[in-house]
Design a protein around this motif. Sequence first.
Motif, short mmCIF file in Angstrom:
data_model
loop_
_atom_site.label_atom_id
_atom_site.label_comp_id
_atom_site.label_asym_id
_atom_site.label_seq_id
_atom_site.Cartn_x
_atom_site.Cartn_y
_atom_site.Cartn_z
N PHE A 87 -1.89 24.87 28.55
CA PHE A 87 -1.95 23.98 27.40
C PHE A 87 -0.61 23.31 27.21
O PHE A 87 0.42 23.96 27.12
N LEU A 88 -0.65 21.96 27.18
CA LEU A 88 0.56 21.16 27.05
C LEU A 88 0.51 20.33 25.77
O LEU A 88 -0.56 19.86 25.37
N ARG A 89 1.68 20.17 25.16
CA ARG A 89 1.82 19.40 23.92
C ARG A 89 1.32 17.98 24.16
O ARG A 89 1.59 17.37 25.19
N TYR A 90 0.61 17.47 23.16
CA TYR A 90 0.02 16.13 23.24
C TYR A 90 0.46 15.33 22.03
O TYR A 90 0.28 15.77 20.88
N THR A 91 1.05 14.19 22.28
CA THR A 91 1.45 13.25 21.24
C THR A 91 0.94 11.86 21.64
O THR A 91 0.48 11.69 22.77
N PRO A 92 1.06 10.88 20.76
CA PRO A 92 0.62 9.54 21.14
C PRO A 92 1.39 8.97 22.34
O PRO A 92 0.91 8.06 23.01
N ASN A 93 2.55 9.55 22.66
CA ASN A 93 3.37 9.05 23.75
C ASN A 93 3.31 9.90 25.02
O ASN A 93 4.06 9.66 25.97
N THR A 94 2.44 10.88 25.05
CA THR A 94 2.35 11.76 26.21
C THR A 94 1.90 10.99 27.46
O THR A 94 0.93 10.22 27.39
N THR A 95 2.58 11.21 28.56
CA THR A 95 2.17 10.63 29.84
C THR A 95 0.93 11.36 30.32
O THR A 95 0.91 12.59 30.40
#
Length: 192
Positions: A87-95
Amino acid sequence: MMVRQTIRRQVREARRQLSHAQQASAALRVVQHVAQDAYLADANKVALYLANDGELDPQPLIDWYWARNTQVYLPVLHPFSTGHLLFLRYTPNTTMTHNRFGIREPKLDIRLLIPKNELDVIYTPLVAFDARGNRMGMGGGFYDRTLSAWQQGTGPRPVGLAHNCQQLAAIAIDHWGIPLPELITPDQHWRF
């Protein structure tokens, strides 16, 4: 095995037949259910998924959590341990990238990784469910492996997300299948 494949095909087709308006309405009604549950609403770290193949779209829920400054994580296929999720952090800027199933996921970056036991909630997609909390996934066992720690008394709280049309009268589960303690559809917040 053929029966399970037939059920998967039929339920996936039913959810794909939902109109854009039905999909959007369903997603917003799920947010309302989450907002009414103190534990889910106050969670600090949640794992969600990006909709694929007619799944209930959690993007409005992701946006709602972002507005509350909740950390959102997405599943990523483990690069070395077949059948497991990270599980990886997700933001509006995530590649983002596409995994081997063609599903969008964050590009693997160890700095964005969270141990799954540090999550408060894991929202899981599914193909079908019944009124006892049994779930049928796509058949790869990814979420069953992920939720096995919860079944043993540790780990984040699993919550299934599904359309109403994904409910079946009964689902025969395999010995490795992990029933859900709760599930949210547009019409109901099920607790099993």
